[in-house]
Design a protein around this motif. Structure first.
Motif, PDB file in Angstrom:
ATOM      1  N   VAL A  85      12.622  -1.445   2.103  1.00 10.96           N
ATOM      2  CA  VAL A  85      11.862  -1.033   0.921  1.00 10.96           C
ATOM      3  C   VAL A  85      10.455  -0.590   1.319  1.00 10.96           C
ATOM      4  CG1 VAL A  85      11.064  -3.368   0.382  1.00 10.96           C
ATOM      5  CG2 VAL A  85      11.188  -1.686  -1.433  1.00 10.96           C
ATOM      6  N   LYS A  86       9.984   0.429   0.606  1.00  7.84           N
ATOM      7  CA  LYS A  86       8.593   0.880   0.697  1.00  7.84           C
ATOM      8  C   LYS A  86       8.057   0.785  -0.724  1.00  7.84           C
ATOM      9  CE  LYS A  86       6.782   4.500   3.138  1.00  7.84           C
ATOM     10  NZ  LYS A  86       6.576   5.918   3.501  1.00  7.84           N
ATOM     11  N   ALA A  87       6.904   0.149  -0.902  1.00  9.92           N
ATOM     12  CA  ALA A  87       6.395  -0.073  -2.251  1.00  9.92           C
ATOM     13  C   ALA A  87       4.891   0.134  -2.336  1.00  9.92           C
ATOM     14  CB  ALA A  87       6.735  -1.490  -2.702  1.00  9.92           C
ATOM     15  N   LEU A  88       4.470   0.570  -3.504  1.00  6.88           N
ATOM     16  CA  LEU A  88       3.054   0.686  -3.841  1.00  6.88           C
ATOM     17  C   LEU A  88       2.846  -0.168  -5.081  1.00  6.88           C
ATOM     18  CD1 LEU A  88       0.249   1.962  -3.534  1.00  6.88           C
ATOM     19  CD2 LEU A  88       1.073   3.875  -4.922  1.00  6.88           C
ATOM     20  N   SER A  89       2.094  -1.260  -4.931  1.00  8.94           N
ATOM     21  CA  SER A  89       1.903  -2.174  -6.054  1.00  8.94           C
ATOM     22  C   SER A  89       0.739  -1.730  -6.939  1.00  8.94           C
ATOM     23  CB  SER A  89       1.681  -3.603  -5.555  1.00  8.94           C
ATOM     24  OG  SER A  89       0.574  -3.658  -4.689  1.00  8.94           O
TER      25      SER A  89
ATOM     26  N   ASN B 239       0.793  -1.229   0.000  1.00 10.09           N
ATOM     27  CA  ASN B 239       0.000   0.000   0.000  1.00 10.09           C
ATOM     28  C   ASN B 239       0.829   1.285   0.000  1.00 10.09           C
ATOM     29  OD1 ASN B 239       0.961   0.235   2.614  1.00 10.09           O
ATOM     30  ND2 ASN B 239      -1.022  -0.038   3.589  1.00 10.09           N
ATOM     31  N   GLY B 240       2.145   1.177  -0.005  1.00 10.55           N
ATOM     32  CA  GLY B 240       2.986   2.362  -0.046  1.00 10.55           C
ATOM     33  C   GLY B 240       3.136   3.058   1.292  1.00 10.55           C
ATOM     34  N   GLN B 241       2.623   2.469   2.364  1.00  8.82           N
ATOM     35  CA  GLN B 241       2.664   3.109   3.678  1.00  8.82           C
ATOM     36  C   GLN B 241       3.746   2.541   4.593  1.00  8.82           C
ATOM     37  OE1 GLN B 241       0.604   5.802   4.355  1.00  8.82           O
ATOM     38  NE2 GLN B 241       0.204   5.544   2.181  1.00  8.82           N
ATOM     39  N   MET B 242       4.029   1.250   4.465  1.00  8.15           N
ATOM     40  CA  MET B 242       4.965   0.595   5.380  1.00  8.15           C
ATOM     41  C   MET B 242       6.337   0.407   4.747  1.00  8.15           C
ATOM     42  SD  MET B 242       2.699  -2.314   7.275  1.00  8.15           S
ATOM     43  CE  MET B 242       4.109  -2.777   8.243  1.00  8.15           C
ATOM     44  N   VAL B 243       7.363   0.497   5.595  1.00 11.15           N
ATOM     45  CA  VAL B 243       8.726   0.198   5.176  1.00 11.15           C
ATOM     46  C   VAL B 243       9.063  -1.187   5.719  1.00 11.15           C
ATOM     47  CG1 VAL B 243      11.140   0.890   5.332  1.00 11.15           C
ATOM     48  CG2 VAL B 243       9.355   2.640   5.204  1.00 11.15           C
TER      49      VAL B 243
END
Length: 89
Positions: A70-74, A2-6
């Motif tokens: 890493v922080k990601a937004l899928s 969700n782009g919120q967590m590292v």
């Protein structure tokens, strides 16, 4: 994602094994501390259609000191323009 967590890289990669996931992502170095925003520790921001493969390449090139979290937004339906817009924020 969700782009919120590292996430620590090892945890993140274990969850991705066998999956091809498109994402906008930020790579943090080993100076990142849990609970902080940590943008001063970002080493790389990019978009990819296969984040698992991309992170493996970065880890080989730069090592675990620079590729630690890493922080990601899928994206389920990746569109390059939409992904670039998020990456450039």
């Amino acid at each position: 994602f969700n782009g919120q967590m590292v996430f620590p890289i090892k945890v993140f990669m274990n969850g991705l094994k066998g999956h091809k996931v498109a994402a906008v992502y930020a790579i943090f170095n080993n100076q990142y501390n849990r609970g902080q925003k940590g943008w001063e520790n970002v080493q790389h921001i990019s978009i990819t259609k296969d984040i698992y493969n991309e992170i493996n390449i970065l880890r080989t090139e730069y090592g675990s000191d620079k590729v630690s979290h890493v922080k990601a937004l899928s994206f389920v339906y990746p569109q390059k323009s939409a992904m670039e817009e998020v990456a450039n924020r």
